[in-house]
Design an enzyme around this catalytic site. Structure first.
Site, PDB file in Angstrom:
ATOM      1  N   ASN A   1      10.021   0.828 -28.187  1.00 37.17           N
ATOM      2  CA  ASN A   1      10.578  -0.393 -27.617  1.00 37.17           C
ATOM      3  C   ASN A   1      10.294  -0.358 -26.128  1.00 37.17           C
ATOM      4  O   ASN A   1      10.611   0.617 -25.464  1.00 37.17           O
ATOM      5  CB  ASN A   1      12.105  -0.414 -27.872  1.00 37.17           C
ATOM      6  CG  ASN A   1      12.838  -1.415 -26.988  1.00 37.17           C
ATOM      7  OD1 ASN A   1      13.918  -1.119 -26.482  1.00 37.17           O
ATOM      8  ND2 ASN A   1      12.267  -2.568 -26.776  1.00 37.17           N
ATOM      9  N   GLY A   2       9.684  -1.419 -25.619  1.00 39.84           N
ATOM     10  CA  GLY A   2       9.411  -1.461 -24.191  1.00 39.84           C
ATOM     11  C   GLY A   2       7.955  -1.772 -23.941  1.00 39.84           C
ATOM     12  O   GLY A   2       7.229  -2.164 -24.858  1.00 39.84           O
TER      13      GLY A   2
ATOM     14  N   TYR B   1      22.397 -10.313 -21.428  1.00 36.48           N
ATOM     15  CA  TYR B   1      21.880 -11.147 -22.503  1.00 36.48           C
ATOM     16  C   TYR B   1      21.346 -10.416 -23.734  1.00 36.48           C
ATOM     17  O   TYR B   1      21.670 -10.780 -24.857  1.00 36.48           O
ATOM     18  CB  TYR B   1      20.767 -12.065 -21.949  1.00 36.48           C
ATOM     19  CG  TYR B   1      20.042 -12.836 -23.012  1.00 36.48           C
ATOM     20  CD1 TYR B   1      20.700 -13.801 -23.760  1.00 36.48           C
ATOM     21  CD2 TYR B   1      18.700 -12.584 -23.297  1.00 36.48           C
ATOM     22  CE1 TYR B   1      20.047 -14.502 -24.767  1.00 36.48           C
ATOM     23  CE2 TYR B   1      18.041 -13.280 -24.301  1.00 36.48           C
ATOM     24  CZ  TYR B   1      18.713 -14.241 -25.025  1.00 36.48           C
ATOM     25  OH  TYR B   1      18.078 -14.920 -26.012  1.00 36.48           O
TER      26      TYR B   1
ATOM     27  N   CYS C   1      11.635  -5.686 -29.378  1.00 39.39           N
ATOM     28  CA  CYS C   1      11.668  -4.529 -30.250  1.00 39.39           C
ATOM     29  C   CYS C   1      12.965  -3.724 -30.222  1.00 39.39           C
ATOM     30  O   CYS C   1      13.606  -3.571 -29.193  1.00 39.39           O
ATOM     31  CB  CYS C   1      10.503  -3.582 -29.974  1.00 39.39           C
ATOM     32  SG  CYS C   1       8.924  -4.434 -29.865  1.00 39.39           S
TER      33      CYS C   1
ATOM     34  N   GLY D   1      14.163  -8.326 -32.143  1.00 40.02           N
ATOM     35  CA  GLY D   1      12.819  -8.677 -32.571  1.00 40.02           C
ATOM     36  C   GLY D   1      12.858  -9.249 -33.963  1.00 40.02           C
ATOM     37  O   GLY D   1      13.420  -8.627 -34.864  1.00 40.02           O
TER      38      GLY D   1
END
Ligand code: SF4
Length: 475
Positions: free
Chosen positions: A117-118, A258, A16, A42
């Site tokens: 997000n998370g 990454y 996300c 996402g």
């Protein structure tokens, strides 16, 4: 998150990206562009909710941002100068439209849209308690836990209720929320997931997971939303609340390695420079005689550049990535996984034939992808293949918003480095050390960075309590 195995390329996936816009004409278009820049976070679904001063408007759909928001007539219905948006990568429960964020709810105090997000590490526990109290859940997202906590809070104002909800959840999250009167950005107490604040050209404000979302709309970076900070943006400007008091940051170090886009600046570090410097450190730590340095694209590219510069060995694009591989039709069967790698990466034989090759990649998860890439490079004529990895071995799953397989599926959890080298078929294998990783991020060594980052997927040192490790829900 239950660490289910949605990965199709052998890499961990981010889950996300979020954006928020306040006080800008064409807020929906700005939000869509921001989400497009955050597409790497996402790819399964996207949504935008706007407010035009009188009412909320929303559109959500499954697929890439460019597909979900491609219809100009539909975009015209997303009226208003304020918006929040969300890109989703689902981990469990399938990709259902009802799980696509932002979530919108009508409360006694008015409407509220929320996206995050998370992952919440106590979402399942809270959800069970809320269901017992009669709450009817419409989705399986953690975000809805927030919504119900706000709904049942006894506080009077939406801000007080949001703070009340935030104090009950545990986890790693960056939240954006929109009411008719303000836009809110909230980072978890440790600031594991990123959230930044920017200024759009005509005086409006923007919140986003990464600075690349500001760049695409020409917005100016203002600052990071601080760990544990709630920013409230309205026509008067910005206010800041600290619902959790003073907190110590533990930013996700894997964002640098990454997840984040290389042109983003996170917590004042250029992701690109950090990756390049990791490559420099890798070359110093585990140099090997070779003819070419070859990145596994895309995320291995900056580290391979750093490695090549430090070692003096030529950099070559010995592997070419096809960027146009769709994901939706690639089901995670073994057979299709095999096919998927060949669809995504191909060997550039003239750059590899007769050469001793150092492959630089960001991580080894299951090892299946690495094995196939190594086989492909050998089949193209490489005489030796050495693998250098710009992260420490991934030995533990992430419970903070990144989709990783469970521990038993992680090659590094069950194999020594020598065994891993054998499993993926390389002549030598080395990972960046913790000292090297943290030197690349500007610290003297690992001890100097102690307690400043989350690196739990390498160390198992989880900085946020894993309340409901089993049965965790989707972000
Ligand atoms: S466990 Fe790993 S991927 Fe997850 S937040 Fe921590 S460092 Fe990032």
């Amino acid at each position: 998150m239950t660490s289910t195995t949605r990965e199709t390329s052998g890499r961990p996936y981010e889950e996300c990206g979020v954006v928020g816009i306040w006080g800008a004409p064409d807020a929906a278009a700005l939000a869509a562009l921001g989400l497009h820049a955050l597409q790497h976070r996402g790819q399964e679904a996207a949504g935008i909710v706007t407010h035009d001063g009188e009412r909320f408007w929303q559109h959500k759909g499954l697929g890439l941002v460019g597909d979900v928001f491609s219809d100009a007539r539909m975009m015209g219905t997303l009226k208003g100068k304020s918006a929040i948006g969300h890109n989703r990568y689902a981990t469990t429960g399938g990709t259902l439209l009802r799980n696509v964020q932002p979530l919108y709810a009508d409360f006694e105090f008015g409407g509220l849209a929320v996206a995050h997000n998370g992952n919440l590490t106590n979402a399942a526990t809270l959800r069970r308690a809320l269901v017992k109290r009669g709450c009817l859940f419409q989705s399986t997202t953690d975000t809805e836990v927030f919504v119900h906590l706000i709904a049942i809070s006894l506080y009077a104002t939406v801000l007080e209720r949001l703070v009340d909800a935030a104090k009950q959840v545990k986890g790693a999250y960056s939240v954006v929320a929109l009411t008719p009167d303000f836009l809110i950005g909230l980072r978890d107490p440790l600031g594991v997931r990123p959230l930044i604040l920017g200024r759009v050209a005509d005086g409006g404000w923007m919140l986003a997971s990464e600075t690349c979302a500001l760049d695409i709309v020409g917005a100016e970076f203002v600052r990071n939303v601080e760990p544990g900070e709630m920013v409230i943006i309205d026509d008067e400007g910005i206010r800041s609340l600290r619902p959790f008091g003073k907190t110590s940051p533990r930013f996700c170090v894997f964002e640098y390695i990454y997840f984040a886009r290389p042109d983003s600046i996170l917590e004042d570090h250029s992701v690109y420079e950090a990756r390049k410097q990791i490559g420099v450190e890798l070359a110093r730590e585990s140099g090997v005689e070779a003819d070419v340095i070859v990145p596994v694209p895309d995320s291995g590219v900056p580290s391979a550049m750093g490695y090549a510069a430090e070692s003096g060995i030529p950099f070559e694009m010995g592997i070419i990535r096809n960027h146009y591989v769709g994901r939706t039709f690639i089901e995670p069967t073994d057979q299709i996984r095999n096919l998927g790698v060949r669809m995504k990466h191909s060997a550039n034989a003239p750059a590899l034939r007769g050469k001793r090759v150092v492959l630089v990649d960001d991580s080894i998860v299951r090892g299946t992808t690495s094995r196939k890439i190594v086989d492909m490079v050998r089949a193209a004529g490489a005489t030796e293949v050495h693998m250098r990895i710009s992260s420490p071995p991934t030995r533990h799953p992430c419970f903070y918003g990144i989709d990783t397989p469970e521990e038993s599926q992680l090659l590094a959890a069950t194999h020594s480095v020598a065994q891993m080298a054998e499993a993926i078929g390389v002549d030598s294998l080395a990972f960046i050390s913790f000292d090297g990783l943290y030197r690349a991020l500007g610290h003297d060594d690992r001890a100097d960075a102690e307690g400043r980052y989350c690196d739990a997927c390498f160390t198992g040192d989880y900085p946020i309590e894993l309340v409901d490790k089993e049965g965790h829900l989707v972000s």
